[in-house]
Motif scaffolding. Sequence first.
Motif, PDB file in Angstrom:
ATOM      1  N   UNK A  83       0.828  -1.190   0.000  1.00  0.00           N
ATOM      2  CA  UNK A  83       0.000   0.000   0.000  1.00  0.00           C
ATOM      3  C   UNK A  83       0.868   1.247   0.000  1.00  0.00           C
ATOM      4  N   UNK A  84       0.351   2.333   0.583  1.00  0.00           N
ATOM      5  CA  UNK A  84       1.095   3.579   0.622  1.00  0.00           C
ATOM      6  C   UNK A  84       2.223   3.514   1.650  1.00  0.00           C
ATOM      7  N   UNK A  85       3.399   4.037   1.312  1.00  0.00           N
ATOM      8  CA  UNK A  85       4.525   4.062   2.234  1.00  0.00           C
ATOM      9  C   UNK A  85       4.459   5.310   3.099  1.00  0.00           C
ATOM     10  N   UNK A  86       4.161   5.169   4.391  1.00  0.00           N
ATOM     11  CA  UNK A  86       4.101   6.337   5.259  1.00  0.00           C
ATOM     12  C   UNK A  86       5.498   6.829   5.604  1.00  0.00           C
ATOM     13  N   UNK A  87       5.639   8.144   5.728  1.00  0.00           N
ATOM     14  CA  UNK A  87       6.951   8.708   6.030  1.00  0.00           C
ATOM     15  C   UNK A  87       6.920   9.639   7.215  1.00  0.00           C
ATOM     16  N   UNK A  88       5.746   9.834   7.820  1.00  0.00           N
ATOM     17  CA  UNK A  88       5.610  10.781   8.923  1.00  0.00           C
ATOM     18  C   UNK A  88       6.219  10.222  10.192  1.00  0.00           C
ATOM     19  N   UNK A  89       6.951  11.029  10.917  1.00  0.00           N
ATOM     20  CA  UNK A  89       7.555  10.592  12.181  1.00  0.00           C
ATOM     21  C   UNK A  89       6.523  10.595  13.283  1.00  0.00           C
ATOM     22  N   UNK A  90       6.784   9.834  14.310  1.00  0.00           N
ATOM     23  CA  UNK A  90       5.895   9.793  15.460  1.00  0.00           C
ATOM     24  C   UNK A  90       5.937  11.098  16.229  1.00  0.00           C
ATOM     25  N   UNK A  91       4.860  11.335  16.977  1.00  0.00           N
ATOM     26  CA  UNK A  91       4.781  12.574  17.745  1.00  0.00           C
ATOM     27  C   UNK A  91       5.850  12.647  18.825  1.00  0.00           C
ATOM     28  N   UNK A  92       6.355  11.484  19.272  1.00  0.00           N
ATOM     29  CA  UNK A  92       7.355  11.520  20.333  1.00  0.00           C
ATOM     30  C   UNK A  92       8.768  11.773  19.794  1.00  0.00           C
ATOM     31  N   UNK A  93       8.866  12.014  18.477  1.00  0.00           N
ATOM     32  CA  UNK A  93      10.149  12.392  17.911  1.00  0.00           C
ATOM     33  C   UNK A  93      10.919  11.238  17.295  1.00  0.00           C
ATOM     34  N   UNK A  94      10.466  10.007  17.442  1.00  0.00           N
ATOM     35  CA  UNK A  94      11.167   8.873  16.863  1.00  0.00           C
ATOM     36  C   UNK A  94      10.817   8.737  15.390  1.00  0.00           C
ATOM     37  N   UNK A  95      11.828   8.619  14.554  1.00  0.00           N
ATOM     38  CA  UNK A  95      11.608   8.402  13.137  1.00  0.00           C
ATOM     39  C   UNK A  95      11.342   6.921  12.945  1.00  0.00           C
ATOM     40  N   UNK A  96      10.122   6.528  13.200  1.00  0.00           N
ATOM     41  CA  UNK A  96       9.772   5.117  13.328  1.00  0.00           C
ATOM     42  C   UNK A  96       8.486   4.846  12.561  1.00  0.00           C
ATOM     43  N   UNK A  97       8.526   4.859  11.222  1.00  0.00           N
ATOM     44  CA  UNK A  97       7.294   4.692  10.451  1.00  0.00           C
ATOM     45  C   UNK A  97       6.707   3.299  10.613  1.00  0.00           C
ATOM     46  N   UNK A  98       5.388   3.190  10.575  1.00  0.00           N
ATOM     47  CA  UNK A  98       4.731   1.882  10.688  1.00  0.00           C
ATOM     48  C   UNK A  98       4.809   1.139   9.370  1.00  0.00           C
ATOM     49  N   UNK A  99       4.383  -0.130   9.331  1.00  0.00           N
ATOM     50  CA  UNK A  99       4.326  -0.862   8.072  1.00  0.00           C
ATOM     51  C   UNK A  99       3.310  -0.207   7.142  1.00  0.00           C
ATOM     52  N   UNK A 100       3.372  -0.551   5.893  1.00  0.00           N
ATOM     53  CA  UNK A 100       2.499   0.064   4.907  1.00  0.00           C
ATOM     54  C   UNK A 100       1.067  -0.412   5.113  1.00  0.00           C
ATOM     55  N   UNK A 101       0.206   0.487   5.551  1.00  0.00           N
ATOM     56  CA  UNK A 101      -1.179   0.137   5.825  1.00  0.00           C
ATOM     57  C   UNK A 101      -2.102   1.214   5.288  1.00  0.00           C
TER      58      UNK A 101
END
Length: 256
Positions: free
Chosen positions: A28-46
């Motif tokens: 699906x779509x590749x998310x690139x937004x970082x988490x609100x807590x500052x970790x650059x930790x994108x989730x799986x493509x959903x």
Amino acid sequence: MAQILRPSQKCLRKSLFTSIDIGLSLLLLMPTTALADGNNDPPPQTTGTSGGSRGCETQPKPSSISIPALILLAPSQIYGQTSATRPTFAWFISNSDSWQMEFRLYEYDQASKQSKLVKEIKDESFKSSPGIMMLSLSNLELLVGQRYLWQVELVCDANRPSGNPFATVAMKVVSVKPDLEKQLSQSNDILTKANLYNQADLWYNTLEIALTSKDQPKLRELKISLLEQIANEFETGLKEEIKVELTKSTIHQLQR
């Protein structure tokens, strides 16, 4: 919103003891937004929405109506966060008839990109109703710090599962920061608590209060704001229509 490709149903229906390769099963779509807590930790493509617009309707709809059959009320491009180890899940059903539903919760390993089924609901009484459906899981406690995927599927035809509308999003259970915990403990006002959760980017906590509390003007404004965030993920021509449908929806609460 870009057109969404349907992931493999077979991969997402394996048993509790089978690992799933999310990278292959959710194209699906590749998310690139970082988490609100500052970790650059994108989730799986959903994606939080089912493909197509007809869903399980027995009669064709006019071509001008293109609201998806199923919309999960959660962020689809980032990890929606919750501090509740027994969170409430919510989704929108546009189909007017009642159809069999299936719910699945997967525990996701960020390092291995694998997931494991930890909860599945597919009993005969688990059926859809038009509007917003809220599901509370009283017998399952999630782990703080753990990531999860949750999925809802409408069973239009049990003999043709590849045609069933379904959607999946990622979720993370986080600990409450000391300052927030202190503020929450000092307040008995539900609106104040909702605003505190919202400011802390705790989506699931905020949405549950907004959907279940009495229709106070400020809480209604908050609910509309949250639902508008969901609608804004769609293409321009659908945003306003989906927002209207979400905000006027009847809310159905389920307990399992």
